[in-house]
Design a protein around this motif. Structure first.
Motif, mmCIF file in Angstrom:
data_model
loop_
_atom_site.group_PDB
_atom_site.id
_atom_site.type_symbol
_atom_site.label_atom_id
_atom_site.label_comp_id
_atom_site.label_asym_id
_atom_site.label_seq_id
_atom_site.Cartn_x
_atom_site.Cartn_y
_atom_site.Cartn_z
ATOM 1 N N UNK A 12 0.818 -1.217 0.000
ATOM 2 C CA UNK A 12 0.000 0.000 0.000
ATOM 3 C C UNK A 12 0.850 1.265 0.000
ATOM 4 N N UNK A 13 1.925 1.402 0.817
ATOM 5 C CA UNK A 13 2.709 2.637 0.754
ATOM 6 C C UNK A 13 3.361 2.873 -0.601
ATOM 7 N N UNK A 14 3.685 1.813 -1.339
ATOM 8 C CA UNK A 14 4.331 1.978 -2.628
ATOM 9 C C UNK A 14 3.340 2.341 -3.720
ATOM 10 N N UNK A 15 2.097 1.997 -3.576
ATOM 11 C CA UNK A 15 1.088 2.272 -4.586
ATOM 12 C C UNK A 15 0.636 3.722 -4.521
ATOM 13 N N UNK A 16 0.693 4.350 -3.344
ATOM 14 C CA UNK A 16 0.146 5.691 -3.170
ATOM 15 C C UNK A 16 0.929 6.742 -3.959
ATOM 16 N N UNK A 17 2.245 6.624 -4.054
ATOM 17 C CA UNK A 17 3.043 7.601 -4.786
ATOM 18 C C UNK A 17 2.851 7.384 -6.279
ATOM 19 N N UNK A 18 2.457 8.447 -6.978
ATOM 20 C CA UNK A 18 2.231 8.363 -8.405
ATOM 21 C C UNK A 18 3.167 9.335 -9.100
ATOM 22 N N UNK A 19 3.769 8.893 -10.184
ATOM 23 C CA UNK A 19 4.657 9.754 -10.937
ATOM 24 C C UNK A 19 4.381 9.549 -12.413
ATOM 25 N N UNK A 42 7.642 16.378 -15.536
ATOM 26 C CA UNK A 42 7.602 15.332 -14.517
ATOM 27 C C UNK A 42 6.595 15.742 -13.459
ATOM 28 N N UNK A 43 5.652 14.867 -13.153
ATOM 29 C CA UNK A 43 4.652 15.132 -12.122
ATOM 30 C C UNK A 43 4.667 13.989 -11.124
ATOM 31 N N UNK A 44 4.542 14.330 -9.851
ATOM 32 C CA UNK A 44 4.434 13.289 -8.825
ATOM 33 C C UNK A 44 3.446 13.758 -7.771
ATOM 34 N N UNK A 45 2.703 12.815 -7.245
ATOM 35 C CA UNK A 45 1.713 13.097 -6.217
ATOM 36 C C UNK A 45 1.890 12.048 -5.127
ATOM 37 N N UNK A 46 2.066 12.522 -3.910
ATOM 38 C CA UNK A 46 2.221 11.612 -2.787
ATOM 39 C C UNK A 46 1.518 12.220 -1.586
ATOM 40 N N UNK A 48 -0.592 14.417 0.457
ATOM 41 C CA UNK A 48 -1.100 15.765 0.229
ATOM 42 C C UNK A 48 -0.144 16.641 -0.538
ATOM 43 N N UNK A 49 0.897 16.074 -1.139
ATOM 44 C CA UNK A 49 1.895 16.852 -1.880
ATOM 45 C C UNK A 49 1.800 16.574 -3.378
ATOM 46 N N UNK A 50 2.009 17.632 -4.158
ATOM 47 C CA UNK A 50 2.028 17.531 -5.607
ATOM 48 C C UNK A 50 3.236 18.306 -6.107
ATOM 49 N N UNK A 72 1.131 21.726 -1.550
ATOM 50 C CA UNK A 72 0.828 20.839 -0.420
ATOM 51 C C UNK A 72 -0.367 21.379 0.345
ATOM 52 N N UNK A 73 -1.133 20.460 0.911
ATOM 53 C CA UNK A 73 -2.284 20.822 1.726
ATOM 54 C C UNK A 73 -1.767 21.073 3.137
#
Length: 163
Positions: A12-19, A42-46, A48-50, A72-73
Motif C-alpha cells: 500500500x505505501x508503494x502504490x500511493x506515490x504516483x509519478x 515530470x509530475x508526482x503526487x504523494x 497531500x503533496x504535488x 501541499x495541503x
C-alpha cells in the motif's frame, strides 16, 4: 488468505506515490518533429503533496529546468482547506529566479456559499517574501444559477494593498 493480508499492507505505501512523465513536441511546416522546443514534464503526487517540474532543452544541447511547482495541503477540515503553492521559475540557463508563493484558503460558509482567498507573495533578490496580491472570490448558488464576485488587491507604491 492469511498470507495475502501482510502482502497488501506492505504494498500500500508503494502504490500511493504516483509519478508521470510527459514530453510535448512541436512540428515544423513539413511535419517533421522539432526537438529543440520540446518540453518534458515530470509530475508526482504523494499524499497531500504535488510536484510538477518542467524541463526544456538549452541552446548548447543540454536540459535545464523551466519551472517547478510544489503544492501541499497545509490544513483541511470539514469547512475549510488551506493549500500552499510554491512556484520556482528558472532563466534560460537553468538558474533559479526569486520564487513566488501562493496561499489558497477555501471556505464553505454556513449559508452554502464558498469563499476562496488567494494571497500571492513574491521574493526580492535577497529572498525576502512580501505580499504582492490578494484575490478574494465569493460564490453563491441560487437555484440553477451561480453568482461570483472577485476582488483583487495589489500592492501600491507605499506597500499597502489597494483594490
Amino acid at each position: 488468505m492469511r498470507y495475502l493480508a501482510p502482502f497488501v499492507l506492505i504494498c500500500v505505501p508503494f502504490v500511493e506515490a504516483q509519478e508521470s512523465r510527459r514530453t510535448s513536441r512541436e512540428f515544423d511546416a513539413n511535419g517533421n518533429p522539432v526537438s529543440a522546443s520540446g518540453v518534458t514534464v515530470n509530475e508526482s503526487r504523494q499524499g497531500g503533496r504535488f510536484t510538477r517540474t518542467e524541463w526544456m532543452p538549452t541552446l548548447n544541447g543540454g536540459i535545464a529546468p523551466r519551472a517547478k511547482v510544489e503544492e501541499r495541503v497545509v490544513r483541511q477540515d470539514g469547512s475549510s482547506k488551506t493549500i500552499e503553492r510554491v512556484v520556482q521559475a528558472y532563466d534560460q540557463d537553468g538558474n533559479p529566479v526569486p520564487p513566488q508563493k501562493m496561499v489558497i484558503e477555501e471556505r464553505k460558509n454556513s449559508d452554502g456559499s464558498t469563499t476562496v482567498s488567494t494571497s500571492t507573495y513574491r521574493a526580492d533578490l535577497n529572498g525576502n517574501l512580501s505580499i504582492a496580491e490578494r484575490a478574494t472570490t465569493s460564490s453563491a448558488a441560487a437555484g440553477n444559477k451561480t453568482s461570483s464576485t472577485t476582488q483583487i488587491e495589489r500592492r501600491s507604491a507605499d506597500g499597502t494593498l489597494q483594490v
